[in-house]
Every structure is written in structure tokens, then in C-alpha cells.
Design an enzyme around this catalytic site. Structure first.
Site, PDB file in Angstrom:
ATOM      1  N   CYS A  69       0.795  -1.231   0.000  1.00 14.38           N
ATOM      2  CA  CYS A  69       0.000   0.000   0.000  1.00 14.38           C
ATOM      3  C   CYS A  69       0.825   1.278   0.000  1.00 14.38           C
ATOM      4  O   CYS A  69       0.746   2.081  -0.934  1.00 14.38           O
ATOM      5  CB  CYS A  69      -0.978  -0.015   1.166  1.00 14.38           C
ATOM      6  SG  CYS A  69      -0.271  -0.569   2.725  1.00 14.38           S
ATOM      7  N   HIS A 128      -1.419   7.908   3.845  1.00 11.62           N
ATOM      8  CA  HIS A 128      -0.513   6.807   4.191  1.00 11.62           C
ATOM      9  C   HIS A 128       0.900   6.950   3.634  1.00 11.62           C
ATOM     10  O   HIS A 128       1.522   5.988   3.197  1.00 11.62           O
ATOM     11  CB  HIS A 128      -1.108   5.463   3.735  1.00 11.62           C
ATOM     12  CG  HIS A 128      -0.620   4.299   4.550  1.00 11.62           C
ATOM     13  ND1 HIS A 128      -0.656   2.995   4.114  1.00 11.62           N
ATOM     14  CD2 HIS A 128      -0.076   4.255   5.795  1.00 11.62           C
ATOM     15  CE1 HIS A 128      -0.172   2.184   5.031  1.00 11.62           C
ATOM     16  NE2 HIS A 128       0.191   2.933   6.075  1.00 11.62           N
TER      17      HIS A 128
END
Length: 580
Positions: A69, A128
Site C-alpha cells: 500500500c 498513508h
């Protein structure tokens, strides 16, 4: 003076024409989906809005992410390999420049590049790419979206959390509770809907307030990343759809992929992994996991549909480039699936949270109304008091027809659909076509710079910027070569690969031996040619090592001397000698 004034007016008019002709750009990224999870790539899941974009656009069949991710997000945002952007692994500082866990100041984001070209910039969803995620006290927000080029932001700074009560939910630079948010109060909060609804709002506001300027929007969905949370009405649509089990669903996807032209009859499909359906002890639980996963994707697609509808309403649809992709392959992580079954309590056993309270945890300890969060095999996922992943076997189905999963750099870990849709920019004869040129996340910055008429800087805010690594995919949308001059490279957690034309060299783990595959004859990586073509292995592995040292991959954090990868047999001998 008159000539100067006239010349200025001509330049102004020309710049306005250029601004009007440049497209809006929307990058939409899903989280933890497999290669075959969209209807237009082989799935039984209902994705009519994304399918419609695909049928009127171009589908890339060999597009790559990084297998995880946050490295994917760093690469997408900067046009660099993730280690060059400081995020070679996750959000921890490992003491090496390639593994700082913070988006590097030697990189620029797409937003930072497009703003000087006259674009407004918006982001919704999962960020993130920073460690600074704690709500307590003042903290460094220099790597938050608004400080990295975005004009507006609604989403989460952290990487995962409840869809009913996400932690680190933020508007612009301020943490917010979804239950005390004066600007967005739906009847029932669900994060996938919130991301889409705020994207719609940004499109509408832009058309009202900045109509003469193009916009760039990064829409980073968290679905269908664990936890398996979905609305009851979406889950109901898939009741009974997965009763036949892993093999039957996988076989149906293989058949559909062949019909769509995505899978050659000559490729051997990778073996089913993660367990046999005949040996499943709790089929109700396994079926429910996939029903919820499908419902999450269905809801994501509905949100994309609302954004497209708003573009049409505002007259922005025809000249908007929409790119849809995924951050990694299907996820085999056993989140919440181990441990004993936990029944739901008859009534709340914990104090209710106040509306303004911020959810502090990625895995909440309780729901807002005081029910403890339940995990364990057999707890049926979907509601707010559960927290599960869907397991390895279903991840293997998601990644049909490939090997491996998120984390690895075999095809199952790094292959993603890429749907490109742009009515004014993609020639009509190219619509509903498949594009097989290999491409990578590093190409998205180059593509945005190209179509926006922007300039990628050599310096930015006093920092020397790492040169752009990718190539524009605009030619591929028109059926032309992207003219890539070198291989595409990969590294994550010691898993490593290099893709050069039809050839791919790949290894599992920092001490795994190299495997060689002919991707034209064997995209599913079933026939290792490394022993019969040692010279090709040597050439490609040396190219990988040169890239790794140049790109801050090495020194790396996986414990090998000087960071140099060793074949498994030699590594074993060295370890034995050191132990002696």
C-alpha cells in the site's frame, strides 16, 4: 505601449485557450483488490460504472504497482520508485534514506507539479505516506496533503481502520469525528460513501468557484482492504453467489478472462492455493467473507458512478482523464481469522463514545455505542463490531490467474488493472481496446505532466528533485509505443524483480534464487527458465543490482552483507559459516 498591451492580451487569451483545452485528471485507486476483481477484468462482481469507463476507454493488461500500500502511494504521487521517495517499506524510519517512512523532500507530488501549471488540486481518501498520524498535541504536518500541494483534503492520514468509524479522519489539516462533522452528516456514515460524496462535492465546488481552471483529483479508496465491512443492502446482492466455493468461482473467472482476451489459452493457470473447498469446516463463514468483499467493491463502483454523474452534470465529463488502478494484489493476510469464535453480546458492555471523540485505533476496541470489537474464525464479517480479512484462498481467487499476493512481486502481488477513460483524448477507434505494453506507477506522474502541459522541476522549494523515472502513457492510449528506454524494477521486503520487454526475473525473499519467465508465453509464471538461460539471468540480475544501488534500495534492511542479494544456496553456506 499599444503593441505591448495587445501582445499581453494575446498571451492571456492563448493561456486561457490552453487552460480550457487541458483535461481535468482524476486518479482513482482501490485498496487490496486482485487483478480479476472488476467485471471488465473477469469478475462476477457488479462494477457497471467502472466497466462503462473501460468499454469507452483503454484497458491496460500489464500495468504494475509495487505490491504494497504505502510504497505504491509514494510511487504514484511522485513518479519515482518508492525507495527514491523515502518509502521503500512501511511507515517506520529504518535509518536509511530509502526507508525513512516519510515522503522525501527530494521528490515532488503530482499536485505540487500541476499547481504551477494552473491546476486546482484535490484529494479524498487514504494518504498513508507519513508517520505523523497521532491526534494528541501539535505535530509536524509537513507531509500531510495540504503541505504537499493539495488545495483541499478529506480522508484518513493512516493506512487502515473501521469503515464505520475510521481513525485519523481529517478535513484539510484538522482531525475530525465522523459523528461531529458539521460539513458532512449522512444518515449512516460509511467511509467508502464518504470518500465518494466528498469527491462529488469537490467537483461541484470547483465548477462553481474555479470553472476556468482545470483540476487534478486523487481519489484513494480504502475498499476493499480489511476489515470486511459492508452495508447490509450491498451484502444482500451477493447472497448465494459464492456458495460453490473457491474453485468454481476461479474457473468462471478464467473462462470470462479468456472471452475478454485477457488470458491466453496457452498460459497455464496457477494452482489454487489457500486450502481446498472440500476441506472447509465452516462454509458459512468463508462464503460470508467473500460476499462482504464483493459488496465492498460494489459500493466502491457506485461511488465512482456518482463522481462520473457529477462530471456530466457540470459539463466536465468529456475532457476529464480518469485513471483507475489498484495499489497491490489481493491480500492473503489472516487479519482477525485466527483465534476462537466470539459471540456478540446481548447489550453494550463498554461506555458509549461521545460524538466528538476521535477514534484512536486502527483496530477499534469498541463500537461507538459500546459493543466490543469481535475477531476470530466464524465471526461473520460485515457489521461495525467485527474486524476480519477474507483469507488466502479468496485472495487467490482475486488474483486469478496469477501466483502470490500482496507483499510479493510475482504477478499476483504487483499486477493491477489500469482503466484509462478520456472521451476528448482517446481516439474513438481505440475505445474498448486492450493495451499490452508493460507500464508502472512511475508512469502516472509522467502522464499527468504530459497531458497537463506542466513542467517537472529539477528543484523545488530549495530541494534538488530526483529526476522523473517513468514515461507518459498518453501514446499508448492512442495505440502508439511509449518508447520506454529501460526495464521496470521492483523490490519489497527483499522480494525483487526486473521486467524487460517479454522477460521477467523475479525472486521471493532476500535470499531467494532468481526465477526467469517469458511473459509472452507464460505470464502466469509457471515455467522457470533460469537454469536454461543463465546468461539472461546474469544480465538482468546485474541490471537489477545497478538500479537497486542507484535508487536507495541498497543498502537495504533485510540483513544481507552490504545489501548484495545472494542466491539461496550461497546464503545458506555463509550463514552456516557465520554460526560456526
Amino acid at each position: 505601449m499599444r503593441f505591448t498591451t495587445l501582445f499581453s492580451l494575446v498571451l492571456l487569451a492563448a493561456s486561457q485557450v490552453l487552460a480550457a483545452s487541458r483535461p481535468n485528471i482524476i486518479l482513482i485507486m482501490a485498496d487490496d483488490m486482485g487483478y480479476s476483481d472488476l467485471g471488465c477484468y473477469g469478475s462476477e462482481i457488479q462494477t457497471p460504472n467502472l466497466d462503462a469507463l473501460a468499454h469507452k476507454g483503454v484497458r491496460f493488461t500489464q500495468f504494475y504497482n509495487t505490491g504494497r500500500c504505502c510504497p505504491t502511494r509514494a510511487s504514484l504521487l511522485t513518479g519515482l520508485y518508492p525507495h527514491q521517495a523515502g518509502i521503500g517499506h512501511m511507515m517506520e524510519d529504518k535509518g536509511l534514506d530509502g526507508y525513512r517512512g516519510e515522503l522525501s523532500r527530494d521528490s515532488v507530488t503530482i499536485a505540487e507539479v500541476l499547481k504551477p501549471a494552473g491546476y486546482r488540486t484535490y484529494m479524498v481518501g487514504k494518504w498513508h505516506v507519513t508517520k505523523k498520524t497521532q491526534p494528541a498535541g501539535e505535530q509536524d504536518k509537513s507531509n500531510w496533503p495540504l503541505q504537499r500541494g493539495f488545495d483541499r483534503f478529506y480522508g484518513t492520514i493512516h493506512g487502515a481502520g473501521s469503515f464505520y468509524d475510521p481513525n485519523t479522519l481529517t478535513r484539510d489539516n484538522t482531525f475530525i469525528s465522523p459523528f461531529a462533522d458539521a460539513e458532512y452528516q449522512p444518515k449512516d456514515f460509511y467511509y467508502t460513501d464518504a470518500i465518494a460524496d466528498n469527491a462529488v462535492r469537490f467537483v461541484a465546488d470547483h465548477s462553481r468557484e474555479h470553472q476556468k481552471e482545470p483540476f487534478f483529483m486523487y481519489m484513494a479508496m480504502t475498499a476493499p482492504h480489511w476489515p470486511m465491512h459492508a452495508k447490509p443492502e450491498d451484502i444482500a446482492k451477493y447472497k448465494g453467489k459464492y456458495d460453490a466455493g473457491y474453485d468454481a468461482i476461479r474457473a468462471a473467472r478464467v473462462a470470462k478472462m479468456k472471452k475478454l482476451g485477457l488470458l491466453s489459452d496457452s498460459w497455464q493457470v496457477a494452482a489454487q492455493a489457500g486450502g481446498a473447498w472440500s476441506e472447509v469446516g465452516n462454509r458459512e463463514f468463508e462464503i460470508r467473507c467473500m460476499e462482504v468483499f464483493a459488496a465492498m467493491i460494489d459500493c466502491l463502483d457506485q461511488g465512482v458512478g456518482r463522481v462520473v454523474a457529477e462530471l456530466k452534470k457540470q459539463g466536465q465529463y468529456e475532457n476529464t482523464l480518469i485513471l483507475f488502478l489498484q495499489d497491490n494484489g489481493g491480500c492473503a493476510e489472516p487479519m482477525g481469522r485466527n483465534g476462537p469464535f466470539t459471540p456478540r453480546a446481548d447489550k453494550p458492555s463498554l461506555p458509549a463514545m461521545a460524538a466528538a471523540d476521535l477514534q484512536p485505533d486502527m483496530i477499534p476496541k469498541q463500537t461507538r455505542d459500546g459493543y466490543p470489537i469481535r475477531q476470530g474464525y466464524g465471526v461473520l464479517p460485515g457489521p461495525a463490531d467485527t474486524y476480519h480479512g477474507y483469507g488466502e484462498a479468496w485472495a487467490n481467487v482475486s488474483n486469478t490467474p496469477f501466483r502470490e499476493y500482496k507483499h510479493w512481486v510475482h504477478e499476483g502481488g504487483v499486477s493491477t488493472p489500469l482503466v484509462a477513460h478520456w472521451p476528448q483524448g482517446i481516439p474513438a477507434p481505440r475505445q474498448d481496446h486492450l493495451e499490452s505494453q508493460p507500464a508502472h506507477l512511475i508512469d502516472l506522474m509522467a502522464t499527468c505532466v504530459d497531458v497537463a502541459g506542466a513542467t517537472y522541476p529539477s528543484e523545488y522549494q530549495g530541494h534538488k528533485i530526483t529526476p522523473l523515472q517513468g514515461v507518459s502513457l498518453k501514446p499508448a492510449m492512442a495505440g502508439e509505443s511509449v518508447n520506454r528506454q529501460g526495464p521496470i524494477f521492483f523490490e519489497h521486503e527483499g522480494n525483487r524483480a526486473v521486467r524487460d520487454g517479454r522477460w521477467k526475473l523475479v525472486a521471493k525473499g532476500p535470499r531467494g534464487e532468481w526465477e526467469l519467465y517469458d511473459m509472452e508465453a507464460d505470464r502466469t509464471e509457471q515455467n522457470d527458465l533460469s537454469s536454461s538461460q543463465p546468461e539472461r539471468v546474469k544480465t538482468l540480475s546485474e541490471q537489477w543490482l545497478v538500479w537497486a544501488k542507484k535508487s536507495q534500495v541498497i543498502p537495504w534492511i533485510w540483513g544481507l552483507p552490504h545489501g548484495d542479494p545472494l542466491p539461496a544456496k550461497k546464503a545458506g553456506k555463509r550463514k552456516k559459516k557465520e554460526n560456526e
